[in-house]
Scaffold this motif. Structure first.
Motif, PDB file in Angstrom:
ATOM      1  N   ILE A   1      45.755  30.455  18.303  1.00 14.31           N
ATOM      2  CA  ILE A   1      46.969  29.759  18.743  1.00 14.31           C
ATOM      3  C   ILE A   1      46.604  28.482  19.495  1.00 14.31           C
ATOM      4  O   ILE A   1      47.226  27.429  19.293  1.00 14.31           O
ATOM      5  N   ASP A   2      45.584  28.549  20.335  1.00 15.86           N
ATOM      6  CA  ASP A   2      45.166  27.342  21.060  1.00 15.86           C
ATOM      7  C   ASP A   2      44.695  26.259  20.092  1.00 15.86           C
ATOM      8  O   ASP A   2      44.984  25.079  20.291  1.00 15.86           O
ATOM      9  N   THR A   3      43.989  26.652  19.040  1.00 16.82           N
ATOM     10  CA  THR A   3      43.541  25.689  18.022  1.00 16.82           C
ATOM     11  C   THR A   3      44.729  25.136  17.247  1.00 16.82           C
ATOM     12  O   THR A   3      44.837  23.928  17.042  1.00 16.82           O
ATOM     13  N   ALA A   4      45.634  26.016  16.835  1.00 20.75           N
ATOM     14  CA  ALA A   4      46.781  25.613  16.015  1.00 20.75           C
ATOM     15  C   ALA A   4      47.768  24.737  16.777  1.00 20.75           C
ATOM     16  O   ALA A   4      48.497  23.961  16.170  1.00 20.75           O
ATOM     17  N   THR A   5      47.782  24.860  18.099  1.00 21.37           N
ATOM     18  CA  THR A   5      48.763  24.111  18.892  1.00 21.37           C
ATOM     19  C   THR A   5      48.110  23.076  19.798  1.00 21.37           C
ATOM     20  O   THR A   5      48.748  22.586  20.736  1.00 21.37           O
ATOM     21  N   ALA A   6      46.877  22.722  19.511  1.00 24.63           N
ATOM     22  CA  ALA A   6      46.112  21.821  20.388  1.00 24.63           C
ATOM     23  C   ALA A   6      46.831  20.500  20.668  1.00 24.63           C
ATOM     24  O   ALA A   6      46.758  19.976  21.777  1.00 24.63           O
ATOM     25  N   ASN A   7      47.525  19.959  19.699  1.00 28.08           N
ATOM     26  CA  ASN A   7      48.193  18.665  19.873  1.00 28.08           C
ATOM     27  C   ASN A   7      49.686  18.792  20.131  1.00 28.08           C
ATOM     28  O   ASN A   7      50.412  17.806  20.021  1.00 28.08           O
ATOM     29  N   LEU A   8      50.130  19.983  20.459  1.00 30.23           N
ATOM     30  CA  LEU A   8      51.559  20.220  20.670  1.00 30.23           C
ATOM     31  C   LEU A   8      51.810  20.775  22.068  1.00 30.23           C
ATOM     32  O   LEU A   8      50.957  21.453  22.638  1.00 30.23           O
ATOM     33  N   SER A   9      52.993  20.502  22.573  1.00 36.67           N
ATOM     34  CA  SER A   9      53.422  21.117  23.827  1.00 36.67           C
ATOM     35  C   SER A   9      54.394  22.227  23.480  1.00 36.67           C
ATOM     36  O   SER A   9      55.421  21.976  22.847  1.00 36.67           O
ATOM     37  N   LEU A  10      54.051  23.438  23.881  1.00 38.08           N
ATOM     38  CA  LEU A  10      54.929  24.585  23.642  1.00 38.08           C
ATOM     39  C   LEU A  10      55.413  25.125  24.975  1.00 38.08           C
ATOM     40  O   LEU A  10      54.680  25.104  25.960  1.00 38.08           O
ATOM     41  N   PRO A  11      56.631  25.643  25.008  1.00 37.18           N
ATOM     42  CA  PRO A  11      57.042  26.356  26.219  1.00 37.18           C
ATOM     43  C   PRO A  11      56.085  27.538  26.435  1.00 37.18           C
ATOM     44  O   PRO A  11      55.725  28.227  25.469  1.00 37.18           O
ATOM     45  N   PRO A  12      55.646  27.762  27.658  1.00 39.45           N
ATOM     46  CA  PRO A  12      54.687  28.847  27.919  1.00 39.45           C
ATOM     47  C   PRO A  12      55.159  30.203  27.404  1.00 39.45           C
ATOM     48  O   PRO A  12      54.362  30.992  26.900  1.00 39.45           O
ATOM     49  N   GLU A  13      56.478  30.456  27.494  1.00 34.29           N
ATOM     50  CA  GLU A  13      56.985  31.751  27.016  1.00 34.29           C
ATOM     51  C   GLU A  13      56.866  31.864  25.495  1.00 34.29           C
ATOM     52  O   GLU A  13      56.630  32.946  24.964  1.00 34.29           O
ATOM     53  N   ASP A  14      57.006  30.737  24.780  1.00 35.49           N
ATOM     54  CA  ASP A  14      56.828  30.765  23.325  1.00 35.49           C
ATOM     55  C   ASP A  14      55.365  30.977  22.962  1.00 35.49           C
ATOM     56  O   ASP A  14      55.046  31.736  22.048  1.00 35.49           O
ATOM     57  N   ARG A  15      54.472  30.295  23.677  1.00 34.76           N
ATOM     58  CA  ARG A  15      53.035  30.477  23.425  1.00 34.76           C
ATOM     59  C   ARG A  15      52.664  31.947  23.604  1.00 34.76           C
ATOM     60  O   ARG A  15      51.979  32.548  22.770  1.00 34.76           O
ATOM     61  N   ALA A  16      53.126  32.545  24.700  1.00 33.84           N
ATOM     62  CA  ALA A  16      52.853  33.963  24.962  1.00 33.84           C
ATOM     63  C   ALA A  16      53.451  34.850  23.864  1.00 33.84           C
ATOM     64  O   ALA A  16      52.835  35.832  23.438  1.00 33.84           O
ATOM     65  N   LEU A  17      54.640  34.481  23.389  1.00 29.41           N
ATOM     66  CA  LEU A  17      55.300  35.245  22.331  1.00 29.41           C
ATOM     67  C   LEU A  17      54.510  35.172  21.020  1.00 29.41           C
ATOM     68  O   LEU A  17      54.308  36.191  20.355  1.00 29.41           O
ATOM     69  N   PHE A  18      54.050  33.981  20.643  1.00 33.04           N
ATOM     70  CA  PHE A  18      53.232  33.833  19.433  1.00 33.04           C
ATOM     71  C   PHE A  18      51.957  34.670  19.535  1.00 33.04           C
ATOM     72  O   PHE A  18      51.585  35.372  18.593  1.00 33.04           O
ATOM     73  N   ILE A  19      51.305  34.606  20.682  1.00 34.83           N
ATOM     74  CA  ILE A  19      50.063  35.355  20.872  1.00 34.83           C
ATOM     75  C   ILE A  19      50.330  36.849  20.745  1.00 34.83           C
ATOM     76  O   ILE A  19      49.613  37.568  20.034  1.00 34.83           O
ATOM     77  N   ARG A  20      51.355  37.339  21.414  1.00 38.60           N
ATOM     78  CA  ARG A  20      51.667  38.777  21.355  1.00 38.60           C
ATOM     79  C   ARG A  20      52.028  39.209  19.933  1.00 38.60           C
ATOM     80  O   ARG A  20      51.571  40.230  19.439  1.00 38.60           O
ATOM     81  N   PHE A  21      52.840  38.398  19.239  1.00 38.86           N
ATOM     82  CA  PHE A  21      53.253  38.729  17.879  1.00 38.86           C
ATOM     83  C   PHE A  21      52.051  38.806  16.933  1.00 38.86           C
ATOM     84  O   PHE A  21      51.877  39.784  16.209  1.00 38.86           O
ATOM     85  N   TYR A  22      51.212  37.777  16.951  1.00 37.64           N
ATOM     86  CA  TYR A  22      50.067  37.767  16.035  1.00 37.64           C
ATOM     87  C   TYR A  22      49.028  38.831  16.402  1.00 37.64           C
ATOM     88  O   TYR A  22      48.393  39.416  15.527  1.00 37.64           O
ATOM     89  N   LYS A  23      48.869  39.096  17.701  1.00 38.58           N
ATOM     90  CA  LYS A  23      47.939  40.162  18.102  1.00 38.58           C
ATOM     91  C   LYS A  23      48.432  41.506  17.583  1.00 38.58           C
ATOM     92  O   LYS A  23      47.674  42.280  17.000  1.00 38.58           O
ATOM     93  N   CYS A  24      49.723  41.762  17.756  1.00 42.75           N
ATOM     94  CA  CYS A  24      50.283  43.035  17.281  1.00 42.75           C
ATOM     95  C   CYS A  24      50.188  43.147  15.761  1.00 42.75           C
ATOM     96  O   CYS A  24      49.893  44.221  15.233  1.00 42.75           O
ATOM     97  N   ALA A  25      50.426  42.037  15.065  1.00 44.54           N
ATOM     98  CA  ALA A  25      50.313  42.058  13.597  1.00 44.54           C
ATOM     99  C   ALA A  25      48.879  42.346  13.177  1.00 44.54           C
ATOM    100  O   ALA A  25      48.634  43.179  12.300  1.00 44.54           O
ATOM    101  N   LEU A  26      47.924  41.676  13.808  1.00 45.42           N
ATOM    102  CA  LEU A  26      46.511  41.869  13.477  1.00 45.42           C
ATOM    103  C   LEU A  26      46.076  43.309  13.736  1.00 45.42           C
ATOM    104  O   LEU A  26      45.492  43.958  12.869  1.00 45.42           O
TER     105      LEU A  26
END
Length: 195
Positions: free
Chosen positions: A118-143
């Motif tokens: 996620i840090d690599t994929a969003t390196a040039n973007l500003s995300l709301p911290p809650e969205d970043r946390a949500l993406f991480i949790r979602f992809y971790k659970c999927a993996l």
């Protein structure tokens, strides 16, 4: 990690390839690596501690060897390869009473890998911290979920091929979600810029 500790861990993995976790004793381990019991107890309190250290060592090795996770497939491929290298051992651990130790470590590993992705994929973007946390949790659970399903099946299908196919089918959807999240930041900032 010191040399003797590595020898003990290697012997333990060899034994796990041969028999279930609950059948492995300290005597088995020291006999396999030609050490005495005192040497074993100098490094490990008991077999459960050896298991915990062994799993941690394997997962740290994955992180050090595959430090860049630029795509979803980069996250799961090292895990698949490592599992296939120790197929019987991983299944013996997963099917043992010590499964919880394995699951905790797996979640930590997946969290690390997905966070890097996620840090690599969003390196040039500003995300709301809650969205970043949500993406991480979602992809971790999927993996973790996909990986556990594979273990539950006894590794009887080609997970890498399946994962490649699902990423092809979902291609772009994750990127669109990330871009929508970044737009949220831009939308919130716009009124302030206009004033």
């Amino acid at each position: 990690m010191n040399h003797t500790k590595n020898i003990i861990i290697d012997a333990f993995w060899q034994l796990l390839e041969e028999k279930p976790y609950n059948k492995i004793t300290v005597k088995d381990v020291v006999d396999r690596c030609h050490l005495n019991r005192n040497t074993f107890y100098y490094h490990f309190h008991d077999i459960p501690e050896l298991l915990k250290n062994s799993i941690k060592s394997e997962h740290e090795s994955i992180i050090q060897t595959y430090c860049n996770f630029g795509s979803p497939i980069d996250c799961i491929t090292p895990l698949i390869q490592n599992t296939l290298k120790h197929k019987k051992a991983v299944l013996h651990i997963y099917r043992s009473l010590q499964r919880e130790v394995f699951l905790i470590s797996l979640n930590e590993l997946a969290l690390h890998m997905v966070t890097k992705y996620i840090d690599t994929a969003t390196a040039n973007l500003s995300l709301p911290p809650e969205d970043r946390a949500l993406f991480i949790r979602f992809y971790k659970c999927a993996l973790v979920g996909v990986y556990l399903d594979w273990l539950d099946s006894g590794l009887n299908y080609d997970l890498e091929k399946s994962f490649i196919r699902i990423t092809e089918l979902l291609h772009g959807s994750g990127k669109q979600a990330i871009l929508r999240s970044a737009e949220t930041i831009c939308t919130k900032k716009s009124p302030n810029i206009m004033q």
